[in-house]
Scaffold this active site. Structure first.
Site, PDB file in Angstrom:
ATOM      1  N   SER A 174       0.953  -1.162  -0.078  1.00 28.32           N
ATOM      2  CA  SER A 174       0.140   0.244   0.210  1.00 28.32           C
ATOM      3  C   SER A 174       0.898   1.018   0.237  1.00 28.32           C
ATOM      4  O   SER A 174       0.431   1.984  -0.838  1.00 28.32           O
ATOM      5  CB  SER A 174      -1.121   0.145   0.704  1.00 28.32           C
TER       6      SER A 174
ATOM      7  N   GLY B  42      -2.012  -4.335   1.090  1.00 24.78           N
ATOM      8  CA  GLY B  42      -1.794  -5.158   1.523  1.00 24.78           C
ATOM      9  C   GLY B  42      -1.134  -6.340   1.003  1.00 24.78           C
ATOM     10  O   GLY B  42      -1.363  -7.692   2.019  1.00 24.78           O
TER      11      GLY B  42
ATOM     12  N   ASN C 233       3.408  -5.656   5.883  1.00 22.98           N
ATOM     13  CA  ASN C 233       2.474  -6.411   5.867  1.00 22.98           C
ATOM     14  C   ASN C 233       2.771  -7.194   6.863  1.00 22.98           C
ATOM     15  O   ASN C 233       2.134  -7.665   7.328  1.00 22.98           O
ATOM     16  CB  ASN C 233       1.738  -6.485   4.945  1.00 22.98           C
TER      17      ASN C 233
ATOM     18  N   ASP D 203      -4.793   6.212  10.113  1.00 21.71           N
ATOM     19  CA  ASP D 203      -4.428   5.529  10.598  1.00 21.71           C
ATOM     20  C   ASP D 203      -3.255   5.148  11.382  1.00 21.71           C
ATOM     21  O   ASP D 203      -3.059   4.642  11.823  1.00 21.71           O
ATOM     22  CB  ASP D 203      -4.933   4.373   9.632  1.00 21.71           C
TER      23      ASP D 203
ATOM     24  N   HIS E 153      -0.252   4.469   7.103  1.00 27.05           N
ATOM     25  CA  HIS E 153      -0.117   5.219   5.951  1.00 27.05           C
ATOM     26  C   HIS E 153       0.500   6.464   5.726  1.00 27.05           C
ATOM     27  O   HIS E 153      -0.349   7.489   5.967  1.00 27.05           O
ATOM     28  CB  HIS E 153      -1.137   5.112   4.683  1.00 27.05           C
TER      29      HIS E 153
END
Length: 200
Positions: free
Chosen positions: A28, A65, A94, A175, A178
């Site tokens: 991502s 992801g 991830n 979040d 990111h």
């Protein structure tokens, strides 16, 4: 043959020469999660290459992801389709967020590097770090994968792609994982700091 015709033919050959390709294989962070299309760091890298008169085309093979295992499953197809001169490898984040073993991550990334090199592509490794809530021991084991890979495969690597970004709330999305749109030029410049000299 006149000098004029020779110059025209040389110009046509030059124009017909295929652009060198850079494949970005990432998650991502490189896919531009939460970022307006065309504004991610990968897009900005393409613009930087054009501004610096490099004949490279950047292909973004990043999927939000994705893990190192996912990248390994996709690398052969990406190499076959694009025949890149460079692979910018930005995976592992991830794996860490899911608590997967650094050993398996190391093996997956190592195999991606080896397959890329076997396809005559050079690899620039883009390092990632984990947030402190995952525990000191795990964080250290995770991060050591990157310098170990760089040493084993004689790679240049960016120690932390989000350096100067990750700890600045103004550059991160809500979040806190990111980077936001304002961070993208910083990331692009960080990658260029290492990639630019390699291309020159």
């Amino acid at each position: 043959m006149s000098k004029f015709l020779l110059a025209v033919m040389m110009a046509l050959v030059s124009a017909a020469a295929p652009a060198k390709t850079i494949v970005v294989l990432g998650d991502s962070i490189s896919a531009g999660y939460g970022i307006e299309a065309g504004k991610g760091w990968v897009d900005l890298l393409q613009k930087k290459l054009e501004a610096e008169k490099f004949p490279h085309r950047v292909v973004n093979e990043s999927i939000s992801g994705d893990t190192s295992a996912g990248g390994l499953a996709r690398i052969d197809s990406a190499l076959a389709r694009h025949e890149p001169e460079w692979v910018l490898l930005e995976l592992g984040g991830n794996d860490g967020l899911r608590g997967l073993t650094p050993k398996q991550m190391h093996e997956n990334l190592s195999e991606i590097v080896e397959r890329s090199q076997q396809a005559d592509a050079q690899v620039l490794l883009l390092g990632m770090r984990m947030p402190p809530n995952l525990g000191k021991r795990y964080i250290e084991m995770f991060y050591q994968v990157y310098p170990e890979l760089a040493k084993e495969h004689d790679l240049t690597f960016v120690p932390f792609i989000l350096e100067g970004v990750a700890l600045n709330p103004e550059l991160m999305q809500r979040d806190r994982i990111h980077p936001n749109a304002n961070a993208q030029p910083i990331i692009a410049e960080k990658v260029w700091e290492y990639l630019g000299p390699l291309l020159k």
